[in-house]
Design a protein around this motif. Structure first.
Motif, mmCIF file in Angstrom:
data_model
loop_
_atom_site.group_PDB
_atom_site.id
_atom_site.type_symbol
_atom_site.label_atom_id
_atom_site.label_comp_id
_atom_site.label_asym_id
_atom_site.label_seq_id
_atom_site.Cartn_x
_atom_site.Cartn_y
_atom_site.Cartn_z
ATOM 1 N N ALA A 1 0.958 6.714 2.288
ATOM 2 C CA ALA A 1 1.391 5.392 1.817
ATOM 3 C C ALA A 1 0.976 4.315 2.811
ATOM 4 N N ASP A 2 1.169 4.605 4.096
ATOM 5 C CA ASP A 2 0.817 3.643 5.130
ATOM 6 C C ASP A 2 -0.687 3.372 5.157
ATOM 7 N N ARG A 3 -1.503 4.421 5.065
ATOM 8 C CA ARG A 3 -2.954 4.253 5.125
ATOM 9 C C ARG A 3 -3.484 3.511 3.901
ATOM 10 N N LEU A 4 -2.898 3.800 2.751
ATOM 11 C CA LEU A 4 -3.325 3.082 1.553
ATOM 12 C C LEU A 4 -3.029 1.593 1.723
ATOM 13 N N ASP A 5 -1.860 1.271 2.274
ATOM 14 C CA ASP A 5 -1.541 -0.138 2.539
ATOM 15 C C ASP A 5 -2.576 -0.764 3.472
ATOM 16 N N THR A 6 -2.901 -0.032 4.534
ATOM 17 C CA THR A 6 -3.874 -0.557 5.502
ATOM 18 C C THR A 6 -5.227 -0.793 4.836
ATOM 19 N N LEU A 7 -5.648 0.159 3.993
ATOM 20 C CA LEU A 7 -6.958 0.026 3.353
ATOM 21 C C LEU A 7 -6.966 -1.116 2.347
ATOM 22 N N VAL A 8 -5.849 -1.313 1.645
ATOM 23 C CA VAL A 8 -5.759 -2.439 0.723
ATOM 24 C C VAL A 8 -5.794 -3.749 1.522
ATOM 25 N N ALA A 9 -5.006 -3.796 2.600
ATOM 26 C CA ALA A 9 -4.989 -5.000 3.437
ATOM 27 C C ALA A 9 -6.378 -5.274 4.017
ATOM 28 N N GLY A 10 -7.115 -4.230 4.312
ATOM 29 C CA GLY A 10 -8.431 -4.383 4.907
ATOM 30 C C GLY A 10 -9.535 -4.610 3.887
ATOM 31 N N GLY A 11 -9.175 -4.672 2.619
ATOM 32 C CA GLY A 11 -10.175 -4.986 1.601
ATOM 33 C C GLY A 11 -11.063 -3.824 1.210
ATOM 34 N N VAL A 12 -10.711 -2.631 1.634
ATOM 35 C CA VAL A 12 -11.532 -1.457 1.318
ATOM 36 C C VAL A 12 -11.148 -0.898 -0.050
ATOM 37 N N LEU A 13 -9.859 -0.905 -0.334
ATOM 38 C CA LEU A 13 -9.369 -0.474 -1.644
ATOM 39 C C LEU A 13 -8.649 -1.650 -2.298
ATOM 40 N N GLU A 14 -8.544 -1.571 -3.611
ATOM 41 C CA GLU A 14 -7.801 -2.564 -4.369
ATOM 42 C C GLU A 14 -6.736 -1.832 -5.166
ATOM 43 N N ARG A 15 -5.505 -2.322 -5.090
ATOM 44 C CA ARG A 15 -4.420 -1.703 -5.838
ATOM 45 C C ARG A 15 -4.308 -2.413 -7.179
ATOM 46 N N ARG A 16 -4.373 -1.659 -8.273
ATOM 47 C CA ARG A 16 -4.216 -2.254 -9.610
ATOM 48 C C ARG A 16 -3.201 -1.440 -10.391
ATOM 49 N N THR A 17 -2.407 -2.146 -11.157
ATOM 50 C CA THR A 17 -1.474 -1.448 -12.035
ATOM 51 C C THR A 17 -2.207 -1.103 -13.316
ATOM 52 N N VAL A 18 -2.266 0.186 -13.598
ATOM 53 C CA VAL A 18 -3.053 0.660 -14.732
ATOM 54 C C VAL A 18 -2.122 1.263 -15.774
ATOM 55 N N SER A 19 -2.306 0.836 -17.037
ATOM 56 C CA SER A 19 -1.549 1.450 -18.136
ATOM 57 C C SER A 19 -2.500 2.282 -18.977
ATOM 58 N N ARG A 20 -2.322 3.564 -18.950
ATOM 59 C CA ARG A 20 -3.117 4.431 -19.813
ATOM 60 C C ARG A 20 -2.238 4.824 -20.999
ATOM 61 N N GLU A 21 -2.876 5.017 -22.141
ATOM 62 C CA GLU A 21 -2.099 5.349 -23.340
ATOM 63 C C GLU A 21 -1.362 6.671 -23.126
ATOM 64 N N GLY A 22 -0.113 6.691 -23.620
ATOM 65 C CA GLY A 22 0.674 7.906 -23.497
ATOM 66 C C GLY A 22 1.264 8.151 -22.119
ATOM 67 N N GLN A 23 0.969 7.232 -21.189
ATOM 68 C CA GLN A 23 1.552 7.370 -19.859
ATOM 69 C C GLN A 23 2.130 6.028 -19.445
ATOM 70 N N ARG A 24 3.101 6.078 -18.596
ATOM 71 C CA ARG A 24 3.647 4.791 -18.137
ATOM 72 C C ARG A 24 2.674 4.144 -17.157
ATOM 73 N N THR B 1 -13.434 -1.121 -3.438
ATOM 74 C CA THR B 1 -14.067 -2.438 -3.602
ATOM 75 C C THR B 1 -15.534 -2.343 -3.195
ATOM 76 N N ASP B 2 -16.262 -3.444 -3.373
ATOM 77 C CA ASP B 2 -17.652 -3.468 -2.912
ATOM 78 C C ASP B 2 -17.716 -3.264 -1.397
ATOM 79 N N VAL B 3 -16.774 -3.882 -0.712
ATOM 80 C CA VAL B 3 -16.713 -3.707 0.742
ATOM 81 C C VAL B 3 -16.506 -2.222 1.081
ATOM 82 N N GLY B 4 -15.608 -1.595 0.363
ATOM 83 C CA GLY B 4 -15.371 -0.177 0.597
ATOM 84 C C GLY B 4 -16.585 0.673 0.263
ATOM 85 N N ARG B 5 -17.272 0.286 -0.793
ATOM 86 C CA ARG B 5 -18.428 1.088 -1.198
ATOM 87 C C ARG B 5 -19.521 1.072 -0.128
ATOM 88 N N GLU B 6 -19.560 0.008 0.659
ATOM 89 C CA GLU B 6 -20.548 -0.034 1.746
ATOM 90 C C GLU B 6 -20.271 1.034 2.805
#
Lengths: 144, 144
Positions: free
Chosen positions: A53-76, A84-89
């Motif tokens: 959880a901590d590392r994901l926060d750090t990576l989101v803060a650092g622009g490497v990952l982006e957190r998005r709320t995703v709704s898939r059918e049949g799931q909450r 992100t593009d920065v992360g892909r580099e």
DNA sequence: ACGCTAGGTCTGTTTTACAAACTCAGCTAG
DNA sequence: CTAGCTGAGTTTGTAAAACAGACCTAGCGT
């Protein structure tokens, strides 16, 4: 990952402020390989939940990952993590680490990710100048 | 740096077993930039002595550095640390980290090391296939 | 309303990092 | 010869992280 350290001015050190621990680059590897959910990372890596959880926060803060709320059918709806593009580099960094490991730490089992060109030929990072490859023994190291 | 971890089979993970902490790649950076003595590393990095001693042992055990007893005139013999060929291959990793940091974590002070070709032109790692550069958006990621 | 599941947080314990003090061997000056 | 200095660690005590496992919470299906 904190901040103050000797030779901090160096871009290598600044990168390691975000990525320089046991797990972070493995999370990025999994994300680039297609993992998006907390549990996917956890199961692939077998690491403690709080650290993840901590590392994901750090990576989101650092622009490497982006957190998005995703709704898939049949799931909450749930949060997922996308590179992100920065992360892909960071593929170049991961490619270099993997190539070094494959050549100097051989192991009989297959890698978790491989990088190829459109034809399926494996590719690995090498120094280039313009668009020409520069062999390692022609690369000069200059101290700043 | 211990050993057991999820997805250990991956060469990236195996590389991070040796290099995946806050300091180790900075020690390699300094060694590639020309540092050889304990005190040089210590002064450049400002890290605790015991941790440095431990990391130097790990790097020697991992074949990245070589410990040699050096006698210079007018000074007593002392151990120094030299980059091996295996260690020198980590220039690609360091180049990739530095390039990512320079582009995504801009900073106004100069880097500690720079990589150039024989003409003095800066070089950075990119994926290549054969000897041709493959743009990042043409690199395919396949899960193993 | 009840339980299940994903995605966390909390608690207690073990590791690791860290800073400062200490060691020890080989010069070097007196 | 002895005294002190210096480089390269080692030891010791403390603070921060990692870790394993229990606990919590919101939304969903039944």
């Amino acid at each position: 990952m904190d901040d103050i350290r000797g030779s901090l001015r160096c871009p290598i050190a600044r990168t390691l402020d975000v990525l320089g621990d046991r797990w972070t680059l493995l999370i990025v590897r999994d994300a680039i390989a297609g993992s998006t959910r907390f549990t996917e990372f956890r199961e692939s890596l077998g690491m403690p939940r709080d650290v993840l959880a901590d590392r994901l926060d750090t990576l989101v803060a650092g622009g490497v990952l982006e957190r998005r709320t995703v709704s898939r059918e049949g799931q909450r709806a749930r949060d997922e993590y996308f590179v992100t593009d920065v992360g892909r580099e960071l593929m170049v960094v991961l490619g270099a680490l993997g190539d070094w490991g494959a050549r100097n730490r051989p192991w009989d089992e297959p890698p978790l990710v491989t990088f190829t060109d459109a034809a399926g030929t494996p590719v690995a990072p090498r120094f280039v100048s313009g668009s020409r490859e520069v062999p390692l023994d022609e690369v000069l190291v200059a101290a700043g």
